[in-house]
Enzyme design. Sequence first.
Site, PDB file in Angstrom:
ATOM      1  CG  HIS A  84      40.151  37.312  35.316  1.00 12.86           C
ATOM      2  ND1 HIS A  84      38.991  37.495  34.599  1.00 12.86           N
ATOM      3  CD2 HIS A  84      41.158  37.693  34.495  1.00 12.86           C
ATOM      4  CE1 HIS A  84      39.281  37.966  33.391  1.00 12.86           C
ATOM      5  NE2 HIS A  84      40.594  38.092  33.312  1.00 12.86           N
ATOM      6  NE  ARG A  85      37.541  40.322  42.534  1.00 13.21           N
ATOM      7  CZ  ARG A  85      37.321  41.629  42.667  1.00 13.21           C
ATOM      8  NH1 ARG A  85      37.723  42.264  43.750  1.00 13.21           N
ATOM      9  NH2 ARG A  85      36.736  42.305  41.710  1.00 13.21           N
TER      10      ARG A  85
END
Length: 210
Positions: A84-85
Amino acid sequence: MQYAPNKNAVFPNEHVPSICFIKNVITRPNIIIGDYTYYDDKNHPEEFEKHVTHHYEFLGDKLIIGKFCQIASGIEFIMNGANHRMNSVTTYPFNIMENGWEKATPALSDLPFKGDTIVENDVWIGQNVTIMPGVHIGNGAIIGANSVVAKDIPAYHIAAGNPCHIIRKRFSEELIAYLEKLQWWDWEEAKIFHHLDILCSGDLEKIKTL
């Protein structure tokens, strides 16, 4: 004379149906497996690809496993698509939902990318091991059961735990260097056959005669 089992067979031993030569059941182009590497699982060992998760071609990462590796049941290779970011306030993946949240789709450059996951040759991986993205496991390494491997493991080392850590070297530095140069896994089948007694001997001095 036949010097080895059929490396192109899915199940190399009809009496041991839990063992599958992985190379012969792979369908994804981003998974590369060497000869004689097997997965041992009493429940559908031919479905090895199900244990390679979050693996998307558009990311470009590969799972590369060498020859003569031994992989026990419960393995999971987590690939880069699971990331994920992390450089923003929230890590929540809004973009995979609907109704307008797609506008938060990150650029690929915003996502952590660890590169290819590589397992070299003659590696033994115990039951229920999880291998994280971008890990590199060297030739002849042993990974203990229930480990979570998040960092590279050098050749001919034993590692275990969560997080996985190195327990000890299998052999002396001198012998490790010799084996790395020998690369027995690249020999012709006939040569391997004729030297099985040495390859499987507890007398490590014998290997130095080859």
